[in-house]
Design a protein around this motif. Sequence first.
Motif, PDB file in Angstrom:
ATOM      1  N   GLU A   1      43.334 -37.963  -1.074  1.00  0.00           N
ATOM      2  CA  GLU A   1      43.123 -38.727   0.157  1.00  0.00           C
ATOM      3  C   GLU A   1      44.216 -39.775   0.353  1.00  0.00           C
ATOM      4  O   GLU A   1      44.720 -39.967   1.460  1.00  0.00           O
ATOM      5  N   ILE A   2      44.593 -40.440  -0.731  1.00  0.00           N
ATOM      6  CA  ILE A   2      45.663 -41.441  -0.648  1.00  0.00           C
ATOM      7  C   ILE A   2      46.981 -40.778  -0.265  1.00  0.00           C
ATOM      8  O   ILE A   2      47.718 -41.292   0.585  1.00  0.00           O
ATOM      9  N   GLN A   3      47.271 -39.620  -0.856  1.00  0.00           N
ATOM     10  CA  GLN A   3      48.512 -38.909  -0.540  1.00  0.00           C
ATOM     11  C   GLN A   3      48.548 -38.480   0.924  1.00  0.00           C
ATOM     12  O   GLN A   3      49.579 -38.591   1.588  1.00  0.00           O
TER      13      GLN A   3
ATOM     14  N   LYS B   1      50.789 -39.479   6.370  1.00  0.00           N
ATOM     15  CA  LYS B   1      50.640 -39.837   7.785  1.00  0.00           C
ATOM     16  C   LYS B   1      51.418 -41.102   8.123  1.00  0.00           C
ATOM     17  O   LYS B   1      52.020 -41.199   9.197  1.00  0.00           O
ATOM     18  N   VAL B   2      51.431 -42.061   7.210  1.00  0.00           N
ATOM     19  CA  VAL B   2      52.192 -43.296   7.434  1.00  0.00           C
ATOM     20  C   VAL B   2      53.677 -42.974   7.581  1.00  0.00           C
ATOM     21  O   VAL B   2      54.353 -43.482   8.479  1.00  0.00           O
ATOM     22  N   PHE B   3      54.192 -42.104   6.720  1.00  0.00           N
ATOM     23  CA  PHE B   3      55.600 -41.738   6.813  1.00  0.00           C
ATOM     24  C   PHE B   3      55.890 -40.966   8.098  1.00  0.00           C
ATOM     25  O   PHE B   3      56.966 -41.103   8.670  1.00  0.00           O
TER      26      PHE B   3
ATOM     27  N   LYS C   1      58.734 -35.291   1.921  1.00  0.00           N
ATOM     28  CA  LYS C   1      58.777 -34.011   1.207  1.00  0.00           C
ATOM     29  C   LYS C   1      58.128 -34.129  -0.167  1.00  0.00           C
ATOM     30  O   LYS C   1      57.409 -33.227  -0.598  1.00  0.00           O
ATOM     31  N   LYS C   2      58.390 -35.238  -0.855  1.00  0.00           N
ATOM     32  CA  LYS C   2      57.786 -35.436  -2.177  1.00  0.00           C
ATOM     33  C   LYS C   2      56.268 -35.500  -2.079  1.00  0.00           C
ATOM     34  O   LYS C   2      55.556 -34.902  -2.886  1.00  0.00           O
ATOM     35  N   ILE C   3      55.786 -36.220  -1.086  1.00  0.00           N
ATOM     36  CA  ILE C   3      54.335 -36.335  -0.910  1.00  0.00           C
ATOM     37  C   ILE C   3      53.747 -34.978  -0.549  1.00  0.00           C
ATOM     38  O   ILE C   3      52.700 -34.586  -1.066  1.00  0.00           O
TER      39      ILE C   3
END
Length: 93
Positions: A24-26, A31-33, A80-82
């Motif tokens: 959920e945090i990821q 979404k923030v990014f 991309k990492k996320i």
Amino acid sequence: LALRLKFREPQFQLPLILLRVHQEIQVKLFKVFEYCYGSLCELETQLIILKNAGYMGENDYKEVFNKTTEIGKMINSYSKKIKNNLKNLTSDV
């Protein structure tokens, strides 16, 4: 069926809960990014308008635009990492 019952045992509950919270945090971070990248694109558009309207010199425009390009690359890299982390997390479950 036996595997499902085994996951209901207490020693399996905490890791599964932590995994879901991490997912959920990821997702929220991703979404923030996305929002950040959208805002950066708006800024780049405004820079083009300022330059074309004569409110900003070519040198200033290039300097700021190069910085926005660099920031865009960083945002893209983090996104991309996320995204890869999310793929790995969902494939592990």
